[in-house]
Scaffold this active site. Structure first.
Site, PDB file in Angstrom:
ATOM      1  CD  GLU A  58      -1.869  -2.381   1.275  1.00 37.96           C
ATOM      2  OE1 GLU A  58      -0.724  -2.718   1.651  1.00 37.96           O
ATOM      3  OE2 GLU A  58      -2.772  -3.202   1.081  1.00 37.96           O
ATOM      4  CG  HIS A 127     -10.403  -8.340   6.266  1.00 36.36           C
ATOM      5  ND1 HIS A 127      -9.926  -9.298   7.135  1.00 36.36           N
ATOM      6  CD2 HIS A 127      -9.598  -8.396   5.172  1.00 36.36           C
ATOM      7  CE1 HIS A 127      -8.896  -9.905   6.587  1.00 36.36           C
ATOM      8  NE2 HIS A 127      -8.666  -9.386   5.394  1.00 36.36           N
TER       9      HIS A 127
END
Lengths: 323, 77, 491
Positions: A58, A127
């Site tokens: 990321e 998540h």
């Protein structure tokens, strides 16, 4: 009728068709079609130059997006979930957000970062969190949280049109939601909160994943003779306090429904901002309904219990009527 | 017991019942009327004099004792 | 808002009469940590009826004073927490230790994380978020607890402890690192009260807010603003919100320009008392359909008996005729209990005890009618002592709370200024009042002869919603009969 997912895809397609500088990159956005199938079919339509799969890194690909934006491109970066975006926080906070200011206005970063957020799908703590407040804290970036199908399209369009970094938080439970979508419409101003349901008795403030809960709660309250006004916050930074204040000035009561944790969260910021502006309109403390201060549990019954529920919103609204 | 001692004791006890007003009372004022004493107050005055001066005023004599002068006359006997 | 915890009692602003809405705490007579027992004077309260000494109705230890002297608070407001002596620990040493643990543990467990137990301290927590109560302690607070409170505990254990009002910090844990589990709490339930103070400390912590607020009118910001705009005195507005908080709607409903009792009061205490008497009497005349009866009673026997009784006693032991009249009235009411009652809004069930309120006029104006508890049970000497005590304290402004609101009937005697009879007005919620004029020598027919006799005109006003003139007549006849055998009144 289109889905929220379709609406975002529609916006992406329109942007790529209209502007060569626009491209999408992120984990699994190409061959897989996106973790939430938002970019499904776009690889075939626009090719691997513009629909780019990235490594699981990321910081790297958000940083690359910043570089591309500085270089004149209009990158749209998809981060799989807000949980993973923390790996890119250094790029976001120290680079994307600061560049315009540190360069004395010479550089701008027209970057768009889209990411899924929120819980409710039993995909466990790593998540399922709602960390929008981490981003909404940072000057130099803007944060949008579409709650409707039309907003999903409009906000992506407006995010790309904006000259500064814009983060779009897409609630993962909403991707399958369907609603009216006008693909020809001029995109609505995304920076303003909108009254989704007018009422006189109490203001319910929600956004993205909690707007639906607010509307459901308003429905339930109406059956008990309580007219709730539901305000969709839409933009998490900058916050449209004038619209919120106008609503609270009318109803004198507010309940904020935030899927983030209470401590240090956006709900607290909204309460404080309202208190600063319309304290003398309040007919009792502002309430907030937030997610339990636990990592989101995996087990369904526990997850359901941890997230804000319609029942809790109704209870808080009724409580607020008593001062 | 001198006249002055009696008067001083009377005024002291009246002041305890009706603060300040015992001093204002003239010698021939009707005590009960002037100071708005009820039977309980009057008994208190009698009790006070009893404890202070050792005099015992029987109930049957209460009626005669309507002024300071009457008290002085009664107690000087 | 303020609630009593287990083993605690709240000492509240008493109602010293049906018309009393608020009182000003003038002074505390006790401090935190003082042991008190039922009947002790713990505070002085100023009402429209003057300065009142207020007693406590529980034995225990003063845990916390919630209201500062000078504060005016509504009737029912918690003023202090009184902890039960039994709960404060079997041994003195243990008490401090338990309290300390309780305070720490409670502040963390019960207040911060138990919404049900902390309605006042954390509004956000109080709106029904059980998830957080479990969650925060499970994940957020557990490490802190380990360090600060001795032993960690499981969520289920804490929940169980809350339900059983146990201090989880006082329970011995059997798990690893001394962790307190559900079974430990269940096992501890039967133990001595050492652990059972959690909520006391917890409520202590949560009471802080209310202590600070108690002195002022509780109104929401917009209610305050609106009241100012409309010229509404918040002190005169009744709050409909939680714990009586004044909401916007309450202000909108309030009449414009209403001035509260506070302003009246500021004028002068005498005026305030006059206003209070006026309010009570206006209510009485407005609501109570009075009937009035009078009856002339031959006091000859009673006066002779009393004279003889007083003759060989020093002044300090003498009894005034009023005491005889009060005693006769009290005994008569035992025979006509319908007149010894309180109107509850739809009925007036007779009271078991007879507490005669004695009307006392105050110098400088005003009237109070403090009760003499169990009047019918007192011998004449005791009754006389009680009467002179309340008269003396009424005029000094030192009546007690229990005396102000507990009269079941009133006796008014205006005999000292020579009136023939009195037609009295009932003091709500009582349903009768008995009056006596001046006992005086008048012609009376005895056995066909006109003879001089000491007579008194007794009167009664009764509430027609409760009784009829017949009841009143029976009462007066009974009083007459009792006064013919005065020696029987002295027991």
């Amino acid at each position: 009728m289109s889905s929220y997912r379709d609406a975002i895809r529609s916006a992406l397609r329109q942007l790529m068709q209209e502007d060569e500088r626009v491209f999408l990159m992120g984990e699994d956005v190409g061959n897989y079609g996106g973790a939430y199938a938002v970019s499904k079919g776009l690889l075939e339509e626009f090719g691997p130059e513009r629909i780019r799969d990235t490594p699981l890194a990321e910081s790297g690909f958000v940083g690359a997006g910043i570089g591309a934006a500085l270089g004149g491109m209009r990158p749209i970066v998809e981060v799989m979930t807000v949980n993973f975006s923390l790996l890119a926080l250094d790029q976001v906070v120290n680079n994307a957000a600061t560049m315009r200011h540190m360069s004395g206005g010479q550089f701008e970063v027209p970057l768009v970062v889209r990411m899924a957020t929120g819980g409710g799908k039993q995909i466990a703590a790593q998540h399922s969190h709602s960390l929008e407040n981490w981003f909404a804290h940072v000057p130099g970036i803007k944060c949008l949280a579409p709650a409707t199908v039309q907003d999903a399209r409009d906000m992506v369009l407006q995010a790309v049109a904006d000259p500064d970094p814009v983060f779009v938080f897409e609630h993962q439970l909403l991707y399958g939601m369907t609603g009216e979508l006008d693909e020809e419409a001029a995109p609505a101003d995304p920076w303003r909160a909108i009254v989704r349901r007018p009422g006189e008795d109490v203001t319910l403030i929600g956004w993205a994943g909690t707007l639906g809960k607010c509307l459901e709660a308003a429905e339930a309250l109406a059956k008990e003779g309580v007219e709730a006004e539901v305000v969709d916050l839409r933009c998490l930074r900058p916050i449209d306090f004038p619209t919120l204040a106008a609503s609270v000035t009318k109803t004198h009561r507010a309940v904020i429904v935030d899927e983030g944790w209470k401590t240090g969260g956006l709900a607290g910021e909204l309460m404080a901002g309202l208190m600063e502006r319309v304290f003398y309109e309040l007919d009792g403390p502002i309430r907030r309904v937030c997610t339990a201060e636990v990592p989101i549990p995996y087990a369904k019954h526990m997850e359901d219990h941890a997230l804000p529920t319609v029942e809790r919103v109704v209870a808080a609204a009724k409580e607020s009527l008593r001062g | 017991m001198t006249r002055d001692e009696i008067l001083a004791a009377l005024r002291r006890h009246l002041n305890a019942i009706v603060p300040g007003e015992g001093d204002e009372l003239a010698l021939d004022d009707d005590i009960r009327d002037e100071l708005d004493l009820d039977s309980m107050d009057f008994l208190k005055l009698v009790q006070g004099l009893h404890e202070d001066l050792g005099v015992d005023i029987p109930e049957t004599d209460y009626g005669k004792l309507d002024t300071l002068e009457a008290f002085v006359g009664y107690l000087s006997r | 808002m303020v609630e009593a915890a287990a083993g605690e009692q709240l000492f509240t602003m008493p109602s010293l009469g049906a018309d009393m809405e608020a009182g000003r705490l003038v002074a505390w007579k006790v401090g935190v940590g003082d042991a008190v027992k039922r009947g002790d004077i713990v505070a002085e309260v100023e009402t429209e009826k003057g300065l009142i000494e207020v007693e406590v109705f529980a034995d225990g230890v003063v845990r916390e004073l919630l209201v500062e002297p000078g504060a005016k608070v509504p009737v029912g407001t918690a003023l202090a927490r009184i902890g039960g002596a039994a709960e404060s620990g079997a041994a003195a040493g243990g008490e401090a230790e338990t309290d300390g643990a309780g305070a720490g543990g409670a502040a963390r467990v019960d207040v911060a994380y138990a919404p049900a137990a902390a309605p006042g301290s954390a509004p956000g927590e109080a709106i029904g978020e059980p998830v957080e109560s479990v969650g925060e302690t499970a994940y957020g607070a557990a490490p802190g607890k380990t360090k600060l409170d001795g032993a960690p505990s499981t969520p289920a254990a804490r929940r169980e402890a809350r339900e059983k009002q146990l201090d989880v910090g006082g329970v011995r844990g059997s798990g690893s690192h001394g962790r307190v589990g559900l079974e430990d709490v269940r096992g501890a339930e039967g133990d001595a009260g050492g652990a059972r103070v959690a909520s006391a400390a917890a409520t202590g912590a949560r009471g802080e807010g209310s202590a600070a607020e108690a002195g002022r009118v509780r109104a929401t910001p917009v209610a305050r603003r609106r009241a100012e705009e409309r010229g509404v005195d918040l002190g005169a507005v009744e709050g409909s919100g939680r714990d009586g908080v004044i909401l916007l709607a309450d202000v909108e409903k309030a009449p414009v320009g209403v001035t509260g009792p506070a302003k009246t009061k500021a004028a002068s205490p005498a005026e305030a008392m006059r206003a209070a008497i006026g309010a009570a009497m206006a209510r009485s005349k407005r609501e109570i359909p009075h009937y009035y009866l009078t009856h002339t009673i031959d006091l000859g026997a009673a006066m002779s008996w009393l004279e003889a009784r007083n003759a060989d006693r020093p002044p300090t032991e003498r009894v005034v005729p009023a005491a005889l009249l009060v005693k006769a009235t009290a005994l008569a009411l035992k025979k006509v209990p319908e007149l010894n009652a309180w109107w509850t809004g739809s009925a007036a069930p007779p009271k078991a005890e007879v507490n005669v309120g004695v009307a006392i006029s105050l110098r400088g104006g005003g009237l109070v009618a403090p009760a003499i508890p169990g009047t019918d049970q007192l011998g004449l000497d005791a009754l006389m002592a009680a009467m002179s005590d309340v008269v003396e304290r009424a005029r000094r402004g030192a009546l007690r709370a229990s005396e102000m609101g507990s009269a079941t009937v009133t006796v008014t005697s205006l005999g000292d200024r020579g009136v023939e009879s009195v037609i009295p007005v009932i003091i709500p919620p009582q349903v009768a009042i008995v009056g006596f004029g001046t006992p005086s020598e008048r012609p009376w027919v005895v056995d066909g002869e006109v003879v001089p006799r000491t007579l008194v005109t007794a009167s009664v006003a009764g509430d027609h919603r409760v009784t009829d003139g017949h009841h009143g007549a029976r009462l007066l006849a009974r009083i007459e009969k009792l006064l013919q055998k005065p020696e029987k009144l002295d027991s």
